[in-house]
Design a protein around this motif. Structure first.
Motif, PDB file in Angstrom:
ATOM      1  N   GLY A  50       0.616  -0.910   0.601  1.00 10.51           N
ATOM      2  CA  GLY A  50       0.026   0.044   0.054  1.00 10.51           C
ATOM      3  C   GLY A  50       0.791   1.498   0.000  1.00 10.51           C
ATOM      4  O   GLY A  50       1.957   1.371  -0.143  1.00 10.51           O
ATOM      5  N   LEU A  51       0.501   2.992   0.567  1.00  8.27           N
ATOM      6  CA  LEU A  51       1.135   3.727   0.171  1.00  8.27           C
ATOM      7  C   LEU A  51       0.438   4.509   1.287  1.00  8.27           C
ATOM      8  O   LEU A  51      -0.878   4.167   2.480  1.00  8.27           O
ATOM      9  N   LEU A  52       1.449   5.317   2.633  1.00  7.19           N
ATOM     10  CA  LEU A  52       1.793   4.972   3.729  1.00  7.19           C
ATOM     11  C   LEU A  52       1.765   7.133   2.787  1.00  7.19           C
ATOM     12  O   LEU A  52       2.627   7.909   2.502  1.00  7.19           O
ATOM     13  N   TYR A  53      -0.167   7.716   2.969  1.00  5.56           N
ATOM     14  CA  TYR A  53       0.330   9.643   3.185  1.00  5.56           C
ATOM     15  C   TYR A  53       0.445  10.238   4.517  1.00  5.56           C
ATOM     16  O   TYR A  53      -0.217   9.940   5.571  1.00  5.56           O
ATOM     17  N   VAL A  54       0.577  11.075   3.644  1.00  8.72           N
ATOM     18  CA  VAL A  54       1.016  12.184   5.682  1.00  8.72           C
ATOM     19  C   VAL A  54      -0.167  13.455   4.741  1.00  8.72           C
ATOM     20  O   VAL A  54       0.259  14.257   3.643  1.00  8.72           O
ATOM     21  N   ALA A  58      -1.344  14.603   9.863  1.00  3.97           N
ATOM     22  CA  ALA A  58      -2.179  12.865   9.922  1.00  3.97           C
ATOM     23  C   ALA A  58      -1.273  12.276   9.496  1.00  3.97           C
ATOM     24  O   ALA A  58      -2.342  12.501   8.077  1.00  3.97           O
ATOM     25  N   ALA A  59      -0.924  11.181   9.511  1.00  6.30           N
ATOM     26  CA  ALA A  59      -0.989   9.949   8.789  1.00  6.30           C
ATOM     27  C   ALA A  59      -2.080   8.932   8.182  1.00  6.30           C
ATOM     28  O   ALA A  59      -2.850   8.586   9.553  1.00  6.30           O
ATOM     29  N   ARG A  60      -2.271   8.389   7.446  1.00  4.69           N
ATOM     30  CA  ARG A  60      -3.136   7.017   6.758  1.00  4.69           C
ATOM     31  C   ARG A  60      -1.643   5.757   6.285  1.00  4.69           C
ATOM     32  O   ARG A  60      -1.504   6.525   5.012  1.00  4.69           O
ATOM     33  N   TRP A  61      -2.497   4.704   5.785  1.00  2.14           N
ATOM     34  CA  TRP A  61      -1.621   3.798   5.294  1.00  2.14           C
ATOM     35  C   TRP A  61      -3.264   3.413   4.291  1.00  2.14           C
ATOM     36  O   TRP A  61      -4.539   3.504   5.583  1.00  2.14           O
ATOM     37  N   VAL A  62      -2.739   3.250   3.592  1.00  6.40           N
ATOM     38  CA  VAL A  62      -3.927   2.829   2.515  1.00  6.40           C
ATOM     39  C   VAL A  62      -3.362   1.715   1.653  1.00  6.40           C
ATOM     40  O   VAL A  62      -2.877   1.924   1.143  1.00  6.40           O
ATOM     41  N   GLY A  73      -2.012  10.390  15.148  1.00 10.81           N
ATOM     42  CA  GLY A  73      -1.319  10.496  16.558  1.00 10.81           C
ATOM     43  C   GLY A  73      -0.060   9.323  16.148  1.00 10.81           C
ATOM     44  O   GLY A  73       0.699   9.286  17.563  1.00 10.81           O
ATOM     45  N   ALA A  74       0.310   9.393  14.984  1.00 10.15           N
ATOM     46  CA  ALA A  74       1.117   8.131  14.874  1.00 10.15           C
ATOM     47  C   ALA A  74       2.725   8.979  15.318  1.00 10.15           C
ATOM     48  O   ALA A  74       3.305   9.670  14.765  1.00 10.15           O
ATOM     49  N   VAL A 119       9.429   8.916   5.997  1.00  9.23           N
ATOM     50  CA  VAL A 119       8.292   7.879   6.859  1.00  9.23           C
ATOM     51  C   VAL A 119       8.719   8.806   7.841  1.00  9.23           C
ATOM     52  O   VAL A 119       7.664   9.130   8.519  1.00  9.23           O
ATOM     53  N   LEU A 120      10.218   8.847   8.652  1.00  4.59           N
ATOM     54  CA  LEU A 120      10.256   9.848   9.820  1.00  4.59           C
ATOM     55  C   LEU A 120       9.258  10.638  10.098  1.00  4.59           C
ATOM     56  O   LEU A 120      10.027  11.556  10.743  1.00  4.59           O
ATOM     57  N   ALA A 121      10.121  11.927   8.839  1.00  7.39           N
ATOM     58  CA  ALA A 121       9.788  13.140   8.811  1.00  7.39           C
ATOM     59  C   ALA A 121       7.841  12.688   8.896  1.00  7.39           C
ATOM     60  O   ALA A 121       7.439  14.135  10.067  1.00  7.39           O
ATOM     61  N   ALA A 122       7.056  11.868   8.828  1.00  4.20           N
ATOM     62  CA  ALA A 122       5.662  12.004   8.070  1.00  4.20           C
ATOM     63  C   ALA A 122       5.186  11.596  10.274  1.00  4.20           C
ATOM     64  O   ALA A 122       4.276  11.948  10.222  1.00  4.20           O
ATOM     65  N   VAL A 123       6.508  10.864  10.492  1.00  2.00           N
ATOM     66  CA  VAL A 123       5.919   9.323  12.018  1.00  2.00           C
ATOM     67  C   VAL A 123       7.123  10.114  12.416  1.00  2.00           C
ATOM     68  O   VAL A 123       7.837   8.940  12.553  1.00  2.00           O
TER      69      VAL A 123
END
Length: 129
Positions: A50-54, A58-62, A73-74, A119-123
């Motif tokens: 899938g894809l990790l969106y920011v 707010a992050a979300r996994w699709v 709050g990840a 990823v670490l910038a997003a989470v």
């Protein structure tokens, strides 16, 4: 000796293609999200592509199939290389970011090393108290 030259050439070509794709995606912006694989809860279940969106912080996994997983709050609780067993399911050169989010949920997200900074910038990494 010729085999070593062919292997080195193949490795260099593969590295060049990966970097080229990463640069093109970064130049286009994070429109398509960060590609990778995830499993939820962390340490259990099957890896799903899938894809990790920011979006607005707010992050979300699709996943490719199924419902999006919001990650309110990840925080990243750890980064590691995959084990030998995990390397059979995901790319053994990837890095696994373990995240905890509000509500007590956890998720493992496996991304390529070139995408780890995004990823670490997003989470962000969880502060050790």
């Amino acid at each position: 000796m010729i085999e070593y030259v062919v292997i080195a050439g193949a490795a260099a070509g593969t590295g060049w293609l990966l970097r080229r794709g990463h640069r093109q995606r970064v130049a286009a912006g994070n429109v398509a999200g960060i590609p990778g694989m995830a499993r939820q809860p962390a340490g259990e279940g099957r890896w799903r592509m899938g894809l990790l969106y920011v979006d607005q912080g707010a992050a979300r996994w699709v996943p490719r199939r199924g419902e999006p997983v919001p990650l309110p709050g990840a925080r990243a609780t750890g980064v590691r290389a995959p084990s030998v067993r995990e390397g059979m399911s995901i790319n053994p050169g990837s890095r696994i970011v373990t995240c905890a989010y509000e509500g007590g949920g956890t998720i493992d997200v496996a991304v390529m090393p070139l995408d780890l900074r995004e990823v670490l910038a997003a989470v962000p990494v969880q502060d050790a108290d």
